[in-house]
Design a protein around this motif. Structure first.
Motif, PDB file in Angstrom:
ATOM      1  N   ARG A 175       0.775  -1.169  -0.003  1.00 38.07           N
ATOM      2  CA  ARG A 175      -0.160   0.011  -0.175  1.00 38.07           C
ATOM      3  C   ARG A 175       0.749   1.303  -0.139  1.00 38.07           C
ATOM      4  O   ARG A 175       0.612   2.188  -0.761  1.00 38.07           O
ATOM      5  CB  ARG A 175      -0.897   0.096   1.180  1.00 38.07           C
ATOM      6  N   ARG A 179       0.928   4.369  -2.785  1.00 41.60           N
ATOM      7  CA  ARG A 179       1.037   5.651  -2.568  1.00 41.60           C
ATOM      8  C   ARG A 179       1.836   6.445  -3.171  1.00 41.60           C
ATOM      9  O   ARG A 179       1.850   7.664  -3.574  1.00 41.60           O
ATOM     10  CB  ARG A 179       0.475   5.779  -1.031  1.00 41.60           C
ATOM     11  N   LYS A 182       1.795   6.689  -6.803  1.00 39.93           N
ATOM     12  CA  LYS A 182       0.770   7.888  -7.118  1.00 39.93           C
ATOM     13  C   LYS A 182       1.496   9.304  -6.893  1.00 39.93           C
ATOM     14  O   LYS A 182       1.103  10.336  -7.812  1.00 39.93           O
ATOM     15  CB  LYS A 182      -0.456   7.751  -6.245  1.00 39.93           C
ATOM     16  N   LEU A 200      -4.032  13.866  -2.251  1.00 43.02           N
ATOM     17  CA  LEU A 200      -3.064  12.844  -2.114  1.00 43.02           C
ATOM     18  C   LEU A 200      -2.376  13.039  -0.595  1.00 43.02           C
ATOM     19  O   LEU A 200      -2.304  12.240   0.353  1.00 43.02           O
ATOM     20  CB  LEU A 200      -1.956  12.608  -2.854  1.00 43.02           C
TER      21      LEU A 200
END
Length: 502
Positions: A175, A179, A182, A200
């Protein structure tokens, strides 16, 4: 006497626990009593007082209660008497056998504890050498606070965002890696989508991209990728132009008081993470002195005010990460190249200036911004938790007495630095995060300690609690919960201010 009256006299409910009765603690010094004998002794010594009518006597005043329990401090004589009675009735062989077993078990436990302590002390010495070495910049909180809390593993000052409750830097989870990808995708475009970057960043920014993200969200760098390098060069040159122009005036009559106060305050910065001369190398101290003095010279409306010095620290630490891979507390910042330190200094100055531009009325004469925010906090808490509000009023605790520091230092004195940096991730992503959202974070923070506040029954106890809240072991999880609650409060009250005004 009514049934309700009996219930309210809590010290009368259970005669086996009346204050002043003798309740032995069994251990290595006292073998266990015979259960039947012990029960008879307790029963004989704790019969409730009765009136001639056969009803229990009710203690209606504190003086009567005090007289009833005045024997609570005279336990020596009663203790000897009970032991003597027990010795007469217990078989001496049973007593000796039990005592020998207790002593033998205790000796084994002590030996095991000594072995465990020897291994633990060796490990702690190695950790302490790393943690408190000259390479440290900002260690954790003071020793007396650590001793008052349960033992937990040492937490890195600025741990990875999703792993701030453990030490070390283990591999990223799937995870976390997702992130980070991204963030990198958003940052890689020719024109960064700042709105997407804020979305974000609200739930935390990975350490690897935090420096560039903070510079973009603060408005220090442009969204256009091609313009960033030239902007950095221009702003850095401009800052050191200020140094050449103003810094030599620090000992002039008009500025010497400001400079002297800055030099006094720097070793005292953020006591949760700073430890005076042990942690701040001279070169780093000079960086902070220059940043604060130049800001004060360029902002004569407020000048330098105590509290501003704390606000440099998060920017400085985050921008150090841009040039190192290890944790900052294990790194000698002064060992960085001079050009690198100059870049970190200029970047920290401009980003701190951007922050203060939005809350400058906190530091002008009489600090009206803080006064308004403390008043708004009082009104908000009176609506979201009237019990806590009334409790503090009952013991004459004024919000200004504890919340002034919360507003002046943006909770930096209440939280470890790792938590402050995580908090500022969201503040940078939130519109008017430092000036407006911070109010709701303070309200959520106060109500978070509801139980502890209501347990305190005097002014002194409440003030000691509110000025020394036990957050030294907080990490990402606790801050995330605090921010979620603050967002809920903002959603409920921000667009409807009359909801929290009386």
């Amino acid at each position: 006497m009514s049934t309700d009256g009996n219930k309210k006299q809590f010290w009368k409910r259970n005669t086996a626990k009346v204050p002043g009765s003798i309740q032995h603690v069994y251990g290595a010094q006292h073998p266990p009593f015979d259960p039947l004998l012990h029960a008879n002794l307790i029963k004989a010594g704790n019969k409730p007082q009765t009136t001639p009518g056969g009803k229990p006597k009710k203690a209606t005043t504190f003086q009567e209660f005090e007289s009833i329990t005045s024997d609570a401090w005279d336990v020596g004589d009663d203790d000897d008497e009970l032991l003597a009675m027990a010795a007469q009735n217990l078989n001496i062989e049973v007593v000796m056998e039990t005592a020998n077993k207790v002593i033998e078990n205790h000796s084994k436990q002590q030996e095991k504890q000594r072995q465990d302590d020897a291994g633990a002390s060796e490990l702690e010495e190695r950790e302490e050498e790393d943690y408190l070495s000259p390479l440290s910049v900002y260690p954790d909180v003071s020793l007396h606070r650590q001793q008052s809390l349960p033992h937990r593993p040492t937490i890195p000052m600025v741990a990875r965002i999703a792993d701030q409750n453990t030490s070390g830097t283990p591999a990223m989870t799937e995870r976390e890696a997702s992130r980070l990808d991204k963030f990198r995708q958003v940052l890689a475009g020719p024109n960064t989508d700042l709105e997407e970057l804020r979305k974000l960043s609200w739930s935390g920014i990975p350490r690897q991209v935090r420096p560039i993200t903070w510079k973009l969200l603060s408005g220090y760098l442009p969204a256009n990728t091609e313009r960033r390098e030239s902007t950095l060069q221009r702003k850095r040159q401009e800052y050191f132009g200020f140094i050449e122009q103003y810094y030599d005036s620090r000992n002039d009559e008009h500025h010497q008081d400001t400079y002297r106060q800055i030099r006094i305050d720097i070793p005292q910065m953020s006591p949760r993470v700073v430890c005076a001369d042990l942690c701040i190398p001279p070169s780093v101290r000079q960086i902070f002195e220059r940043i604060l003095f130049i800001w004060a010279i360029r902002h004569p409306a407020s000048g330098y005010v105590q509290g501003i010095n704390d606000l440099v620290t998060p920017f400085f630490v985050v921008y150090v990460f841009e040039y190192i891979k290890e944790e900052v507390e294990n790194f000698d910042v002064s060992s960085l190249q001079e050009e690198t330190l100059r870049n970190i200094e200029a970047d920290s100055f401009w980003c701190m200036s951007k922050l203060l531009d939005g809350i400058q009325d906190n530091y002008t004469f009489a600090q009206p911004g803080i006064q308004r925010k403390v008043k708004a906090l009082e009104e908000l808490v009176s609506r979201i938790d009237e019990t806590v509000h009334v409790h503090m009023q009952q013991y004459e605790v004024e919000y200004l007495q504890f919340a002034f520091r919360w507003m002046n230092n943006l909770l930096m004195r209440e939280l470890p630095l790792r938590c402050t940096i995580r908090l500022w991730d969201t503040y940078q992503a939130e519109p008017e995060g430092f000036s407006h959202f911070h109010l709701y974070v303070c309200a959520a923070f106060l109500v978070r300690w509801r139980k502890e506040i209501l347990d305190e029954r005097d002014f002194q106890g409440l003030m000691i609690l509110l000025q020394n809240l036990p957050t030294m072991h907080w990490g990402n999880e606790e801050v995330s919960v605090l921010l979620a609650e603050a967002y809920r409060l903002k959603f409920a009250f921000a667009d409807a201010p009359n909801h929290y005004k009386r």
